[in-house]
Design a protein around this motif. Structure first.
Motif, PDB file in Angstrom:
ATOM      1  N   ARG A  22      51.612  30.479 -21.386  1.00  0.00           N
ATOM      2  CA  ARG A  22      50.289  30.439 -22.035  1.00  0.00           C
ATOM      3  C   ARG A  22      49.169  30.233 -21.025  1.00  0.00           C
ATOM      4  NH1 ARG A  22      52.832  26.896 -25.711  1.00  0.00           N
ATOM      5  NH2 ARG A  22      51.684  25.257 -24.670  1.00  0.00           N
ATOM      6  N   ALA A  23      49.474  29.619 -19.902  1.00  0.00           N
ATOM      7  CA  ALA A  23      48.456  29.378 -18.864  1.00  0.00           C
ATOM      8  C   ALA A  23      48.153  30.630 -18.049  1.00  0.00           C
ATOM      9  CB  ALA A  23      48.909  28.247 -17.942  1.00  0.00           C
ATOM     10  N   ALA A  24      48.985  31.638 -18.130  1.00  0.00           N
ATOM     11  CA  ALA A  24      48.759  32.871 -17.364  1.00  0.00           C
ATOM     12  C   ALA A  24      47.489  33.554 -17.866  1.00  0.00           C
ATOM     13  CB  ALA A  24      49.959  33.806 -17.507  1.00  0.00           C
ATOM     14  N   VAL A  27      47.596  36.035 -20.761  1.00  0.00           N
ATOM     15  CA  VAL A  27      47.926  35.457 -22.071  1.00  0.00           C
ATOM     16  C   VAL A  27      46.743  34.635 -22.572  1.00  0.00           C
ATOM     17  CG1 VAL A  27      49.461  33.887 -23.335  1.00  0.00           C
ATOM     18  CG2 VAL A  27      50.398  35.421 -21.565  1.00  0.00           C
ATOM     19  N   ARG A  28      46.227  33.772 -21.717  1.00  0.00           N
ATOM     20  CA  ARG A  28      45.180  32.826 -22.120  1.00  0.00           C
ATOM     21  C   ARG A  28      43.937  33.525 -22.682  1.00  0.00           C
ATOM     22  NH1 ARG A  28      45.354  28.445 -24.318  1.00  0.00           N
ATOM     23  NH2 ARG A  28      46.042  27.006 -22.752  1.00  0.00           N
ATOM     24  N   VAL A  29      43.627  34.706 -22.208  1.00  0.00           N
ATOM     25  CA  VAL A  29      42.437  35.402 -22.686  1.00  0.00           C
ATOM     26  C   VAL A  29      42.513  35.687 -24.188  1.00  0.00           C
ATOM     27  CG1 VAL A  29      43.257  37.733 -22.102  1.00  0.00           C
ATOM     28  CG2 VAL A  29      40.800  37.267 -22.164  1.00  0.00           C
ATOM     29  N   TRP A  30      43.735  35.866 -24.730  1.00  0.00           N
ATOM     30  CA  TRP A  30      43.884  36.197 -26.154  1.00  0.00           C
ATOM     31  C   TRP A  30      44.596  35.113 -26.946  1.00  0.00           C
ATOM     32  CZ3 TRP A  30      40.539  39.626 -26.987  1.00  0.00           C
ATOM     33  CH2 TRP A  30      40.303  40.652 -26.091  1.00  0.00           C
ATOM     34  N   PHE A  88      53.347  37.107 -27.535  1.00  0.00           N
ATOM     35  CA  PHE A  88      52.762  37.467 -26.255  1.00  0.00           C
ATOM     36  C   PHE A  88      53.883  37.690 -25.252  1.00  0.00           C
ATOM     37  CE2 PHE A  88      52.596  32.761 -26.289  1.00  0.00           C
ATOM     38  CZ  PHE A  88      53.342  32.465 -25.167  1.00  0.00           C
ATOM     39  N   ILE A  89      53.591  38.510 -24.268  1.00  0.00           N
ATOM     40  CA  ILE A  89      54.504  38.700 -23.140  1.00  0.00           C
ATOM     41  C   ILE A  89      54.058  37.733 -22.062  1.00  0.00           C
ATOM     42  CG2 ILE A  89      55.254  40.303 -21.340  1.00  0.00           C
ATOM     43  CD1 ILE A  89      54.977  42.558 -23.413  1.00  0.00           C
ATOM     44  N   PRO A 125      39.892  41.831 -32.627  1.00  0.00           N
ATOM     45  CA  PRO A 125      39.451  43.234 -32.644  1.00  0.00           C
ATOM     46  C   PRO A 125      39.148  43.823 -31.265  1.00  0.00           C
ATOM     47  CG  PRO A 125      38.099  41.887 -34.110  1.00  0.00           C
ATOM     48  CD  PRO A 125      39.058  40.971 -33.436  1.00  0.00           C
ATOM     49  N   ASP A 126      38.885  42.998 -30.271  1.00  0.00           N
ATOM     50  CA  ASP A 126      38.627  43.499 -28.921  1.00  0.00           C
ATOM     51  C   ASP A 126      39.898  43.662 -28.087  1.00  0.00           C
ATOM     52  OD1 ASP A 126      35.917  43.490 -29.508  1.00  0.00           O
ATOM     53  OD2 ASP A 126      35.581  41.511 -28.593  1.00  0.00           O
ATOM     54  N   ASN A 127      41.039  43.229 -28.623  1.00  0.00           N
ATOM     55  CA  ASN A 127      42.296  43.297 -27.881  1.00  0.00           C
ATOM     56  C   ASN A 127      42.936  44.667 -28.110  1.00  0.00           C
ATOM     57  OD1 ASN A 127      44.749  42.929 -26.622  1.00  0.00           O
ATOM     58  ND2 ASN A 127      45.116  40.906 -27.520  1.00  0.00           N
ATOM     59  N   THR A 128      42.380  45.674 -27.450  1.00  0.00           N
ATOM     60  CA  THR A 128      42.814  47.051 -27.669  1.00  0.00           C
ATOM     61  C   THR A 128      44.262  47.283 -27.256  1.00  0.00           C
ATOM     62  OG1 THR A 128      41.878  47.705 -25.533  1.00  0.00           O
ATOM     63  CG2 THR A 128      40.479  47.986 -27.483  1.00  0.00           C
ATOM     64  N   ARG A 129      44.732  46.574 -26.263  1.00  0.00           N
ATOM     65  CA  ARG A 129      46.141  46.716 -25.843  1.00  0.00           C
ATOM     66  C   ARG A 129      47.072  46.256 -26.964  1.00  0.00           C
ATOM     67  NH1 ARG A 129      48.417  44.996 -20.055  1.00  0.00           N
ATOM     68  NH2 ARG A 129      47.386  46.953 -19.610  1.00  0.00           N
ATOM     69  N   ALA A 130      46.778  45.113 -27.572  1.00  0.00           N
ATOM     70  CA  ALA A 130      47.623  44.614 -28.669  1.00  0.00           C
ATOM     71  C   ALA A 130      47.551  45.548 -29.871  1.00  0.00           C
ATOM     72  CB  ALA A 130      47.199  43.201 -29.066  1.00  0.00           C
TER      73      ALA A 130
END
Length: 161
Positions: A22-24, A27-30, A88-89, A125-130
């Motif tokens: 989660r600290a990466a 990951v942390r951005v989302w 999350f990966i 909505p901004d997480n286009t990759r997900a």
């Protein structure tokens, strides 16, 4: 991909690994939650939590939950038995290689086989990759983006066919 992923329940001993993932930055951005971060949270029967592995290499976290487990949940209107998912990966070298859509689709198939009529998810909505990963796994948006107590979301769903 034709790859088989392994899902094992999160154990107390996995909490430090999850905290590291989660600290990466990717990951942390989302993923703005520190949950689960205590053994007590692992006992919440509304949520099933898994470490996802490829072979013997753990690389992701996934959870599914009853959408009817919280009053006012944004998926509460879905049919009884519906499940929500989040994941999350954790390992950066596993991102962007097709693993997300593949392990999501595998877990969703298991949820449908267990009787879930709908599986829903709620990326930002901004997480286009997900969003692209969910679409590849069979999800579609079913409403506009909205603010919830858990943050801003784009509601997406996959229906058992």
């Amino acid at each position: 991909m034709g790859t088989e992923y392994n899902f094992r329940k999160v154990l107390n001993g996995d909490l430090p690994l999850l905290a590291t993932w989660r600290a990466a930055p990717h990951v942390r951005v989302w993923w703005d939650s520190d949950e689960p971060d205590s053994p007590a949270e692992l006992t919440d029967s509304r949520v099933a939590r898994f470490i996802v592995s490829l072979g013997d290499r753990p690389f992701a976290y996934m959870q599914d939950y009853t959408v009817h487990g919280w009053d006012g949940h944004h998926f509460f209107e879905l049919p009884l038995g519906s499940r929500g998912i989040d994941q999350f990966i954790g390992l950066p070298d596993m991102v962007g290689k097709g693993h997300g859509p593949a392990f999501i689709a595998q877990r969703v198939a298991d949820l449908f086989a267990a009787g879930a009529p709908v599986v829903a998810t709620d990326p930002h909505p901004d997480n286009t990759r997900a969003i692209a990963a969910y679409e590849k796994a069979g999800f579609r948006a079913f409403g506009p983006s909205k603010d919830t107590p858990w943050g801003r979301i784009l509601p997406m769903r996959a229906d058992r066919s």
